[in-house]
Enzyme design. Structure first.
Site, PDB file in Angstrom:
ATOM      1  N   ASP A   1       0.813  -1.228   0.000  1.00 55.33           N
ATOM      2  CA  ASP A   1       0.000   0.000   0.000  1.00 55.33           C
ATOM      3  C   ASP A   1       0.842   1.271   0.000  1.00 55.33           C
ATOM      4  OD1 ASP A   1      -2.144  -1.767   0.320  1.00 55.33           O
ATOM      5  OD2 ASP A   1      -2.053  -1.613   2.499  1.00 55.33           O
TER       6      ASP A   1
ATOM      7  N   GLY B   1       0.788   1.623  -7.332  1.00 54.53           N
ATOM      8  CA  GLY B   1      -0.139   1.770  -8.459  1.00 54.53           C
ATOM      9  C   GLY B   1      -0.052   3.169  -9.046  1.00 54.53           C
TER      10      GLY B   1
ATOM     11  N   ASN C   1      -5.342 -10.291  -5.141  1.00 51.57           N
ATOM     12  CA  ASN C   1      -5.367  -9.751  -3.772  1.00 51.57           C
ATOM     13  C   ASN C   1      -4.753  -8.362  -3.701  1.00 51.57           C
ATOM     14  OD1 ASN C   1      -2.907 -10.966  -4.425  1.00 51.57           O
ATOM     15  ND2 ASN C   1      -2.354 -11.362  -2.311  1.00 51.57           N
TER      16      ASN C   1
ATOM     17  N   HIS D   1      -4.203  -1.805  -6.088  1.00 45.51           N
ATOM     18  CA  HIS D   1      -3.369  -0.691  -6.525  1.00 45.51           C
ATOM     19  C   HIS D   1      -4.273   0.457  -6.976  1.00 45.51           C
ATOM     20  CE1 HIS D   1       0.149  -3.688  -7.390  1.00 45.51           C
ATOM     21  NE2 HIS D   1      -0.174  -3.602  -6.121  1.00 45.51           N
TER      22      HIS D   1
ATOM     23  N   THR E   1      -6.822 -11.822   2.508  1.00 48.47           N
ATOM     24  CA  THR E   1      -7.874 -11.180   1.705  1.00 48.47           C
ATOM     25  C   THR E   1      -8.843 -12.233   1.159  1.00 48.47           C
ATOM     26  OG1 THR E   1      -6.566 -11.333  -0.311  1.00 48.47           O
ATOM     27  CG2 THR E   1      -6.358  -9.286   0.954  1.00 48.47           C
TER      28      THR E   1
ATOM     29  N   THR F   1      -9.993  -4.645   0.392  1.00 49.95           N
ATOM     30  CA  THR F   1     -10.923  -5.174   1.394  1.00 49.95           C
ATOM     31  C   THR F   1     -11.779  -4.099   2.044  1.00 49.95           C
ATOM     32  OG1 THR F   1      -9.234  -4.850   3.073  1.00 49.95           O
ATOM     33  CG2 THR F   1      -9.315  -7.022   2.035  1.00 49.95           C
TER      34      THR F   1
ATOM     35  N   ARG G   1      -6.803   0.527   7.588  1.00 43.03           N
ATOM     36  CA  ARG G   1      -5.391   0.142   7.674  1.00 43.03           C
ATOM     37  C   ARG G   1      -4.823   0.588   9.015  1.00 43.03           C
ATOM     38  NH1 ARG G   1      -4.057   2.404   1.720  1.00 43.03           N
ATOM     39  NH2 ARG G   1      -4.734   0.586   0.555  1.00 43.03           N
TER      40      ARG G   1
ATOM     41  N   LEU H   1       3.584  12.417   0.918  1.00 42.28           N
ATOM     42  CA  LEU H   1       4.258  13.427   1.738  1.00 42.28           C
ATOM     43  C   LEU H   1       3.262  14.513   2.153  1.00 42.28           C
ATOM     44  CD1 LEU H   1       7.056  14.224   2.883  1.00 42.28           C
ATOM     45  CD2 LEU H   1       7.338  15.714   0.902  1.00 42.28           C
TER      46      LEU H   1
ATOM     47  N   SER I   1       5.912  12.109  -4.224  1.00 41.51           N
ATOM     48  CA  SER I   1       4.510  12.216  -4.619  1.00 41.51           C
ATOM     49  C   SER I   1       3.777  13.040  -3.565  1.00 41.51           C
ATOM     50  CB  SER I   1       3.940  10.800  -4.747  1.00 41.51           C
ATOM     51  OG  SER I   1       2.551  10.848  -4.891  1.00 41.51           O
ATOM     52  N   VAL I   2       3.043  14.050  -4.037  1.00 41.97           N
ATOM     53  CA  VAL I   2       2.357  14.959  -3.109  1.00 41.97           C
ATOM     54  C   VAL I   2       0.841  14.907  -3.289  1.00 41.97           C
ATOM     55  CG1 VAL I   2       4.315  16.522  -2.778  1.00 41.97           C
ATOM     56  CG2 VAL I   2       2.762  16.883  -4.721  1.00 41.97           C
TER      57      VAL I   2
HETATM   58  P1  GDP Z   1      -0.370   0.229  -3.778  1.00 44.04           P
HETATM   59  O1  GDP Z   1      -1.063  -1.060  -3.472  1.00 44.04           O
HETATM   60  O2  GDP Z   1       1.073   0.245  -3.422  1.00 44.04           O
HETATM   61  O3  GDP Z   1      -0.625   0.694  -5.184  1.00 44.04           O
HETATM   62  O4  GDP Z   1      -1.030   1.336  -2.816  1.00 44.04           O
HETATM   63  P2  GDP Z   1      -2.593   1.560  -2.524  1.00 44.04           P
HETATM   64  O5  GDP Z   1      -3.248   2.045  -3.729  1.00 44.04           O
HETATM   65  O6  GDP Z   1      -3.157   0.347  -1.851  1.00 44.04           O
HETATM   66  O7  GDP Z   1      -2.514   2.674  -1.404  1.00 44.04           O
HETATM   67  C1  GDP Z   1      -1.944   3.914  -1.620  1.00 44.04           C
HETATM   68  C2  GDP Z   1      -2.956   4.975  -1.215  1.00 44.04           C
HETATM   69  O8  GDP Z   1      -2.305   6.228  -1.257  1.00 44.04           O
HETATM   70  C3  GDP Z   1      -4.098   5.105  -2.193  1.00 44.04           C
HETATM   71  O9  GDP Z   1      -5.216   5.588  -1.492  1.00 44.04           O
HETATM   72  C4  GDP Z   1      -3.581   6.142  -3.190  1.00 44.04           C
HETATM   73  O10 GDP Z   1      -4.615   6.815  -3.895  1.00 44.04           O
HETATM   74  C5  GDP Z   1      -2.892   7.070  -2.245  1.00 44.04           C
HETATM   75  N1  GDP Z   1      -1.766   7.844  -2.747  1.00 44.04           N
HETATM   76  C6  GDP Z   1      -0.721   7.476  -3.530  1.00 44.04           C
HETATM   77  N2  GDP Z   1       0.188   8.481  -3.589  1.00 44.04           N
HETATM   78  C7  GDP Z   1      -0.307   9.481  -2.827  1.00 44.04           C
HETATM   79  C8  GDP Z   1       0.191  10.755  -2.439  1.00 44.04           C
HETATM   80  O11 GDP Z   1       1.287  11.171  -2.785  1.00 44.04           O
HETATM   81  N3  GDP Z   1      -0.600  11.519  -1.608  1.00 44.04           N
HETATM   82  C9  GDP Z   1      -1.823  11.096  -1.170  1.00 44.04           C
HETATM   83  N4  GDP Z   1      -2.521  11.886  -0.369  1.00 44.04           N
HETATM   84  N5  GDP Z   1      -2.301   9.878  -1.494  1.00 44.04           N
HETATM   85  C10 GDP Z   1      -1.551   9.102  -2.294  1.00 44.04           C
END
Ligand code: GDP
Length: 425
Positions: free
Chosen positions: A13, A17, A38, A41, A128, A303, A307, A334, A414-415
């Site tokens: 997470d 993605g 499972n 992303h 999951t 799911t 978290r 960040l 990433s912001v």
């Molecule tokens: P992955 O399984 O590694 O792709 O990650 P997930 O999608 O499960 O979880 C990452 C969460 O962080 C998601 O809700 C994304 O939309 C969110 N996300 C990703 N990069 C950023 C970011 O730089 N800032 C914020 N606020 N949310 C982010």
């Protein structure tokens, strides 16, 4: 040419993605090399918000070929549903290739996953219930089914009969459930074969040719270092390897083809499922971080479960980068920390009075208490920053702290969850 493994440095997470969707613009192939449906992303782009479970995060670019490699757990029904859900939302039909050596996740894998968690009760792992652990157990016990075997009726029937000799003993005598019939399963798998037939190919050969032609390939990891069965917090791990070293195996590429290992870490910690989590925050502080985290709070994309969240763990992340062999780092989320006056960061573990910066095996991680240091916060919204110089000094110092602690060069920050909310360092 570049072959970039985009992998998690934490518990999963991390925002892989988002990073893959962003980087896929300049890639020819995006490949899932391990795990199955499972994953969760999250991708947010002009088509909307998506949680991709099995499909690679390159599916939003019509020019990208999205590959499910030999290491993937192929749930064909989930694949078909996911593909349809994309096209229903006006995403152009993506190019997809499925390895003929990938293995098929059987309907009974999901049943067995569910029954086992039910049997374990309070001791359950927080699966999951996508059938992943039974799938990989069967693969290595050599009672799995390769995609290529779907297309030979005699082989299919023989493989199914062989597997059911064992599965039905478990179903009837361990879980007290009705046994499965060979005919029913053969019929279902014959129908599934037709769903994947148009996509099945020798992806290993495809990559061999792509490498000769200097194509760019993204290898998309699922979960993160700390869920790796060899290197993570076993037994609170997943059942396939999440590290870049396995990306070559699971995708079907030579190990030396990988030119970059981009480890993705969150600017804080989050974790779904059971197991030791040293910086875990409970109470109001945890609630607040969970509410503010990610794109809509920290809830599992697969799911919907809340978290577990905590401060950035430099001990776990340095180790996570080390086992990935990270050559570059992407820090995500960040922007989320912009509400804090000071930001606690775990720089060492205290294990029974012994202070260490090394991430130990699970029984010792379970005893560890975080040694925290406090960084000044920036108390401002940084989600519209597009270059390092747009970031406040304190945010830049936080990025430098992560670079120093992990020993890995930060390449991306990433912001925000959207593609464009990405800073190249
Ligand atoms: P992955 O399984 O590694 O792709 O990650 P997930 O999608 O499960 O979880 C990452 C969460 O962080 C998601 O809700 C994304 O939309 C969110 N996300 C990703 N990069 C950023 C970011 O730089 N800032 C914020 N606020 N949310 C982010």
């Amino acid at each position: 040419m570049a072959v970039i493994a985009v992998v998690g440095a934490n518990w999963g997470d991390e925002g892989k993605g988002k990073m893959v969707d962003f980087l896929a613009r300049d890639s020819h192939f995006v490949v899932r090399f391990q795990g199955g449906s499972n994953a969760g992303h999250t991708v947010i782009n002009d088509y909307g918000k998506f949680a991709l479970h099995l499909l690679p995060s390159g599916v939003f670019y019509p020019g990208v070929t999205n590959v499910l490699g030999p290491g993937v757990a192929l749930d064909i029904r989930a694949f078909a549903e996911e593909l349809e859900s994309l096209t229903q939302r006006n995403v152009p039909v993506p190019k997809i290739a499925i390895s003929d050596r990938a293995q098929v996740l059987m309907p009974y894998h999901k049943q067995l996953d569910e029954y086992e968690e039910e049997r374990l009760g309070a001791r359950q792992f927080g699966s999951t219930k996508s059938g992943i652990a039974p799938f990989y157990s069967d693969k290595f016990a050599k009672i799995g089914l390769q995609v290529a075997e779907l297309f030979d009726k005699d082989v299919l029937r023989a493989r199914v009969s062989h597997a059911l000799e064992i599965k039905n003993v478990l179903l009837e005598h361990l879980y007290r459930k009705p046994p499965l019939k060979v005919d029913d399963l053969v019929d279902e798998l014959t129908a599934q074969a037709e769903i994947v037939r148009p996509y099945v190919t020798d992806t290993t050969k495809l990559f061999s040719e792509a490498l000769k032609e200097g194509k760019t390939i993204l290898l998309e990891g699922q979960l993160g270092s700390l869920r790796d069965p060899d290197h993570g917090i076993y037994p609170y791990s997943t059942s396939s390897s999440t590290v870049a070293g396995y990306a070559a195996v699971g995708a079907g590429l030579p190990p030396y083809a990988i030119t970059e290992v981009l480890a993705v870490t969150k600017a804080y910690s989050s974790c779904v499922g059971a197991g030791p989590f040293v910086t875990e925050l409970t109470g109001e502080a945890g609630e607040e971080l969970r509410r503010r985290g990610g794109d809509a709070g920290e809830y599992g994309a697969k799911t919907g479960r809340p978290r577990r969240v905590g401060w950035f763990d430099a001990v776990a992340t340095r180790y996570g980068c080390m086992v990935q062999g990270a050559t570059a780092l992407a820090i995500t989320n960040l922007d989320v920390l912009g509400y804090l006056d000071t930001i606690p960061v775990c720089v060492a573990y205290d294990i029974d009075g012994h202070i260490t910066k090394d991430f130990p095996p699970t029984p010792l991680v379970s005893k560890a208490k975080p040694v925290l240091k406090h960084m000044p916060g920036w108390k401002t919204d940084i989600s519209s920053a597009r270059s390092l110089s747009d970031l406040p000094k304190e945010a830049r110092e936080y990025v430098e702290m992560i670079e120093r602690e992990t020993g890995v060069k930060v390449k991306w920050v990433s912001v925000g969850p959207r593609r464009e909310q990405t800073i190249r360092i």
